[in-house]
Design a protein around this motif. Sequence first.
Motif, PDB file in Angstrom:
ATOM      1  N   CYS A 320       0.824  -1.208   0.000  1.00  0.00           N
ATOM      2  CA  CYS A 320       0.000   0.000   0.000  1.00  0.00           C
ATOM      3  C   CYS A 320       0.861   1.262   0.000  1.00  0.00           C
ATOM      4  CB  CYS A 320      -0.929   0.008   1.215  1.00  0.00           C
ATOM      5  SG  CYS A 320      -2.309  -1.140   1.082  1.00  0.00           S
ATOM      6  N   THR A 321       1.928   1.242   0.782  1.00  0.00           N
ATOM      7  CA  THR A 321       2.837   2.387   0.827  1.00  0.00           C
ATOM      8  C   THR A 321       3.498   2.615  -0.521  1.00  0.00           C
ATOM      9  OG1 THR A 321       3.276   1.976   3.178  1.00  0.00           O
ATOM     10  CG2 THR A 321       4.852   3.353   1.999  1.00  0.00           C
ATOM     11  N   ALA A 322       3.869   1.522  -1.180  1.00  0.00           N
ATOM     12  CA  ALA A 322       4.566   1.637  -2.464  1.00  0.00           C
ATOM     13  C   ALA A 322       3.639   2.139  -3.563  1.00  0.00           C
ATOM     14  CB  ALA A 322       5.166   0.301  -2.856  1.00  0.00           C
ATOM     15  N   THR A 323       2.404   1.639  -3.615  1.00  0.00           N
ATOM     16  CA  THR A 323       1.500   1.977  -4.713  1.00  0.00           C
ATOM     17  C   THR A 323       0.625   3.200  -4.433  1.00  0.00           C
ATOM     18  OG1 THR A 323      -0.205   0.486  -3.844  1.00  0.00           O
ATOM     19  CG2 THR A 323       1.374  -0.443  -5.413  1.00  0.00           C
ATOM     20  N   SER A 324       0.474   3.549  -3.144  1.00  0.00           N
ATOM     21  CA  SER A 324      -0.431   4.653  -2.740  1.00  0.00           C
ATOM     22  C   SER A 324      -1.834   4.440  -3.296  1.00  0.00           C
ATOM     23  CB  SER A 324       0.124   6.006  -3.217  1.00  0.00           C
ATOM     24  OG  SER A 324       1.397   6.254  -2.645  1.00  0.00           O
ATOM     25  N   SER A 325      -2.238   3.185  -3.371  1.00  0.00           N
ATOM     26  CA  SER A 325      -3.537   2.840  -3.928  1.00  0.00           C
ATOM     27  C   SER A 325      -4.074   1.605  -3.217  1.00  0.00           C
ATOM     28  CB  SER A 325      -3.434   2.570  -5.429  1.00  0.00           C
ATOM     29  OG  SER A 325      -4.602   1.958  -5.919  1.00  0.00           O
ATOM     30  N   ILE A 326      -5.239   1.721  -2.605  1.00  0.00           N
ATOM     31  CA  ILE A 326      -5.849   0.564  -1.949  1.00  0.00           C
ATOM     32  C   ILE A 326      -6.230  -0.506  -2.972  1.00  0.00           C
ATOM     33  CG2 ILE A 326      -7.850  -0.247  -0.619  1.00  0.00           C
ATOM     34  CD1 ILE A 326      -5.843   1.218   1.057  1.00  0.00           C
ATOM     35  N   GLY A 327      -6.734  -0.052  -4.115  1.00  0.00           N
ATOM     36  CA  GLY A 327      -7.101  -1.002  -5.158  1.00  0.00           C
ATOM     37  C   GLY A 327      -5.914  -1.788  -5.677  1.00  0.00           C
TER      38      GLY A 327
END
Length: 532
Positions: A320-327
């Motif tokens: 989540c930290t890496a992508t900044s996206s929950i999806g």
Amino acid sequence: MHESIELRDRQLDSKVASASQSRVQDEQGLGRVGKKQILKRRFGFLSILGFSCTILASWEGILSTFTVPFENGGPAGTVYSFLVVWLGTFSTFLTMSELVSMAPTSGGQYHWVSMMSPRWCQKYLSFLTGWLIVIGWLGAFVSTCYLSASQIQGLVVLNHASYVPTNWQTVLLFWAIVGAAVFVNVVASTMLPKFEGFVLILHVVGFFAIIIPLVYLGDHNPASDVFGQFSNEGEFPTMGLSFLVGMVGNMFAFTGADAAVHMSEEIHDAERVVPQSILTSVLINGLLGFGMILSTLFTMTDVDTALASPTGYPYMEIFCTATSSIGGCTVMSAIVPILVTTTAVGSLASSSRMVWSFARDRGLPGWRTLSKVNSEAVPQWSILVVTLASVFLALIILGSAAVLNDVISLCVSALYTSYLISAFLLIWKRVTGGILEPSDMPPDTLVNTPGAPLAWGPFHIRGILGLFINFCTVVYLAVGVFFSFWPDVMNPTAATMNWAVVGTAGTSLVSTVYYVIWAKNEYTGPVVEIDR
């Protein structure tokens, strides 16, 4: 047109003749170690390679048990302990490849122990080894189902912060995963080889589907933090001791070296294909696992937040930290429990074959029933017993907060002990010159079973190199068994205590009592089913 039909018919006849010849050779090879062909040989190299790779599931296992080596070892300890375990596992696989090439039966370790043990302890040592394998594979199946169930709950937490996971929900998910594994092994049993081949593709594709966005999108730690930072969260007296305790987490990621061994009687040309598949699988899984460890550690920029993730799994927070996206994080994270669930399918297959084989040799209560197979040559009664045992063991989750570490340690301790006994006896036989070359034995001679001569199989590491590899295997396994009984902290409470020693010692005690009271008059080691 007529010539084309004749050519096609000749090709078809050639394929039929080749398949028939292969079947005869497999039956003759199994007959040399005293066994009849009962199960159907459905696996080839690629399908059993998929089976081996997905049972090991090293990169998935590393993400699942990430906290174990990280808390006792830190980033650097996680990296270096992985390399030690990878090397030790490769040594173990080489040793087991020699043994399975000699006697490619579903019994695996207990058969090898029986054929190599001194006469005065042959029956008991083989019997004890068989029970350790049974409890070890039961632990592997249970831990796999537990990991998948708890990771599914973690995904729900990831998407719904108000959700509070409960133990009874974990149990229900656990049972659902067991049901899926039973379905593939019983209802769709003839499709198991194709299923494992497909899962091999998912295993490799899933790795790249995670690692590419993780490395590309995430911020990176400096190399000095990854390769030079150690930690001792268990507060052990020395960093070295903490490192060895944490190493058990990486050992679990490589546990299951004998999975393909217990499928040997369902593999074409098993004495050659099994060594090839398990050695290839340790190379593939080692590379993928090491890549996943480095990617995760380099992108783990907020250690405290990751370790305190409400999902229970740091890798989900790291994604989540890496992508900044929950999806995006959900899609990446979902790959892991999907593949862990497929691992449960293979674990049930391997554990049930072990139960079936041990029952065939009269090592288990109710062996007459457990040794039966159905019309598709599937050991349905053994599958039923493993299933029921896992269903009842899942109830432990309701009252134990430390179940994960316990089942990991039990799996490592029991299976590693069975590997250790086999490897030690192989060294003893090599040193005493008790193993003959295949060329020294007539083709139809009974070999590699109790009371018969020992002869090397097609896979054999000769001379001092082979002895050195076997010695390294024994040292590595001895260390692994010893530290699999250690708790994660220096002064454990009842909740944080490692109870694997109770399971392993309890199994040894119960099997010993059972042996003394009843089995010593019934169990003689692997039964010779072929008249010579």
